[in-house]
Design an enzyme around this catalytic site. Structure first.
Site, mmCIF file in Angstrom:
data_model
loop_
_atom_site.group_PDB
_atom_site.id
_atom_site.type_symbol
_atom_site.label_atom_id
_atom_site.label_comp_id
_atom_site.label_asym_id
_atom_site.label_seq_id
_atom_site.Cartn_x
_atom_site.Cartn_y
_atom_site.Cartn_z
ATOM 1 N N GLU A 132 0.858 -1.322 0.024
ATOM 2 C CA GLU A 132 -0.004 -0.118 0.024
ATOM 3 C C GLU A 132 0.842 1.287 0.030
ATOM 4 O O GLU A 132 0.849 2.016 1.159
ATOM 5 C CB GLU A 132 -0.811 0.059 1.265
ATOM 6 C CG GLU A 132 -2.131 -0.814 1.357
ATOM 7 C CD GLU A 132 -2.918 -0.708 2.460
ATOM 8 O OE1 GLU A 132 -2.585 -0.312 3.491
ATOM 9 O OE2 GLU A 132 -4.273 -0.957 2.340
ATOM 10 N N GLU A 151 -6.051 -7.300 -1.266
ATOM 11 C CA GLU A 151 -6.355 -7.323 0.239
ATOM 12 C C GLU A 151 -7.865 -6.872 0.110
ATOM 13 O O GLU A 151 -8.419 -5.820 -0.438
ATOM 14 C CB GLU A 151 -5.751 -6.430 0.942
ATOM 15 C CG GLU A 151 -4.572 -6.808 1.755
ATOM 16 C CD GLU A 151 -4.000 -5.639 2.717
ATOM 17 O OE1 GLU A 151 -4.873 -5.007 3.316
ATOM 18 O OE2 GLU A 151 -2.716 -5.414 2.512
HETATM 19 C C1 BG6 Z 1 -4.358 -2.525 5.154
HETATM 20 C C2 BG6 Z 1 -3.018 -3.149 5.673
HETATM 21 O O1 BG6 Z 1 -4.122 -1.119 5.099
HETATM 22 O O2 BG6 Z 1 -5.286 -2.723 5.846
HETATM 23 C C3 BG6 Z 1 -3.237 -4.212 6.391
HETATM 24 O O3 BG6 Z 1 -2.013 -3.486 4.337
HETATM 25 C C4 BG6 Z 1 -4.291 -4.191 7.653
HETATM 26 O O4 BG6 Z 1 -1.874 -4.529 7.167
HETATM 27 C C5 BG6 Z 1 -5.443 -4.023 6.717
HETATM 28 O O5 BG6 Z 1 -4.388 -4.955 8.634
HETATM 29 C C6 BG6 Z 1 -6.624 -3.937 7.498
HETATM 30 O O6 BG6 Z 1 -6.601 -2.800 8.601
HETATM 31 P P1 BG6 Z 1 -6.892 -2.938 10.098
HETATM 32 O O7 BG6 Z 1 -6.535 -1.788 10.482
HETATM 33 O O8 BG6 Z 1 -8.190 -3.477 10.169
HETATM 34 O O9 BG6 Z 1 -6.113 -4.052 10.535
#
Ligand code: BG6
Length: 481
Positions: free
Chosen positions: A183, A377
């Site tokens: 990201e 993701e």
């Molecule tokens: C993304 C990241 O921004 O979001 C992850 O690459 C992260 O590392 C994911 O876990 C979800 O965010 P969070 O804060 O719910 O863990």
């Protein structure tokens, strides 16, 4: 067009733990868990010198969740058995930089770290699961931050190249996808996570530091791609941004213009450089407006131009609203704050659930870059309950998957070249934003709480069986076509 690969992901600092065997302290290891209050959320998203000093104390009273993760370092092998049972096409994992190069300055990597990853990667390879490696996922050796100012320094690029070069040489023959930086646009909206900037105690980040650091990450990415191509590694090279699918709050032209500005800098800027190979036209006026000054040499320009990514990837959790209005009704999003959308439901953490926004994003990103697209993701962060008979009934997660998968399949039918979907935190991990265990994404439950209490045993949630059947069904469908 090839069929969509269905996968899952974890990141080293959120999953592995294993704060032993010579691993060095990294930036995520310095984040303490603080109970959820608005202050705690802000505090734990930032790294200050005070926090670093506290984290270095042997007797600090705080709990540091990223030093424990969900004990993937111990459970790695058993976890891969679960991934095999799920029949995943692809698994995305990151390599802990400070496990291999504890201070970032070693010439030779830490043998214990090499042996850990060797086992994991070979096991995945032998299981026929495609391997996607994120080289740097939000964690860099703390020494590089303290000594050189992290990504503000070209020395960090040199250290990163020792790290990435080792990975390419060692596992270039078995890895299918390489992502130099997770990201990358987070460097702008979350400078601690993205570019490891220490926040001044009583002041704001300096824009020049942020954009210089991003430039260094662009250079590190392009150099890694260049080396990978020279070595003729098997894998393709990705770039990744976090996408937010922006809407204007109203049809007011001011709101729409606000949207364009948000999209450009928050969302597209880094991908424009990495996928197109040059700085976009809107960079210079933005730099002038914010007194951002650094030199982009002719050699840098050539490097960027000749080493663009093969695959465009993005994370997608929520959509955002833009308004020029000062009075906003705000809610949280992935490392950002946005305005509430009355047409959408939100997660318990306030992230606005918008499956159609994912389809819109797929179209926009494919149209803008014309390269294969991967959702690297996505998922639902929710509180799960382990029942007394050791089940987790997460119908809400199944509903979330269904709604998003429908939109992805539609986008593919509409000719967007979507090559893979990767479910975030496939095995429960610590939340990157809030440092909590309570916020879970997995189809596999890990028995641990916010303070690291629990057995860390793994339990399949209802969504495990659902995802497994979905993957099977997709595979059969593509065979019968
Ligand atoms: C993304 C990241 O921004 O979001 C992850 O690459 C992260 O590392 C994911 O876990 C979800 O965010 P969070 O804060 O719910 O863990």
């Amino acid at each position: 067009m090839s069929r969509i690969l269905w996968g899952g992901a974890t990141s080293a600092s959120q999953y592995e733990g294993g704060f032993t065997d010579g691993k060095g302290l990294d930036t995520q290891d310095c984040r303490a868990y603080l109970p959820r209050t608005s202050n705690a959320t802000t505090e734990t998203r930032l790294l200050t010198q005070r926090q670093i000093e506290e984290a270095k104390k042997k007797d600090s009273p705080y709990y540091y969740p990223f030093r424990v993760g969900t004990k993937g370092y111990e459970y790695g092998s058993a976890d891969i058995e679960l991934l095999k049972e799920l029949d995943l096409d692809i698994y995305r994992l990151s390599i802990s930089w400070s496990r291999l190069f504890p201070t970032g300055e070693e010439v030779e990597p830490n043998p214990a770290g090499v042996s850990y990853y060797d086992k994991v990667l070979n096991k995945l390879y032998n299981a026929g699961i495609k391997i996607f490696i994120t080289i740097d996922h939000y964690a860099i050796p703390l020494n590089l931050v303290e000594k050189y100012g992290g990504w503000t320094s070209i020395k960090t690029v040199a250290a990163y190249m020792r790290f990435s070069s080792f990975l390419l040489h060692k596992w270039g023959a078995i890895v299918d996808y390489w992502l130099p930086i997770n990201e990358i646009n987070a460097g702008y909206f979350s400078p601690f996570n993205g570019v490891a900037l220490v926040k001044p105690e009583n002041g704001e980040y300096n824009y020049s530091d942020i954009f210089l650091s991003l430039h260094h990450q662009f250079i590190a990415s392009a150099k890694t791609i260049k080396l990978g191509k020279e070595l003729k590694v098997k894998g393709k090279f990705c770039a990744m941004i976090s996408c937010f699918c922006y809407y204007p709050l109203t049809p007011k032209p001011e709101d729409n213009l606000e949207l364009v500005e948000n999209e450009e800098i928050n969302q597209w800027y880094c991908m424009d450089v990495l996928a197109k190979g040059y700085y976009p036209y809107y960079a210079k006026p933005f730099f002038d407006k914010h007194n951002i000054n650094f030199e982009i040499s002719a050699a840098d320009k050539e490097l960027l131009r000749n080493n663009t990514c093969d695959v465009v990837t993005f994370s997608y959790y929520d959509s955002c609203i833009c308004t020029a209005d000062e009075n906003k009704n705000q809610t949280a999003g992935n490392l950002v704050v946005t305005t509430k959308n009355p047409y959408l439901k939100a997660t318990e953490w306030g992230w606005q659930i918008d499956p159609m926004g994912l389809r819109t994003t797929l179209h926009k990103i494919y149209d803008r870059y014309n390269k294969p697209v991967m959702i690297s993701e996505n998922g639902l962060g929710a509180k799960d309950v382990l029942t007394s008979d050791q089940k987790v009934h997460d119908q809400y997660r199944i509903d979330y998957f269904k709604a998003h998968f429908d939109q992805i399949i539609k986008a593919k039918e509409e000719n967007v070249d979507v090559i893979a979907y990767i479910a975030w935190g496939i095995i429960d991990i610590v939340s990157a934003g809030s440092c909590e265990m309570d916020k879970r994404y997995g189809v596999v439950y890990v028995d641990a709480d916010n303070k690291g209490q629990g057995t860390f045993k793994r339990y399949k949630k209802d969504s495990f069986e659902w995802y497994k059947h979905f993957i099977e069904h997709q595979r059969e469908r593509s065979r019968s076509k």
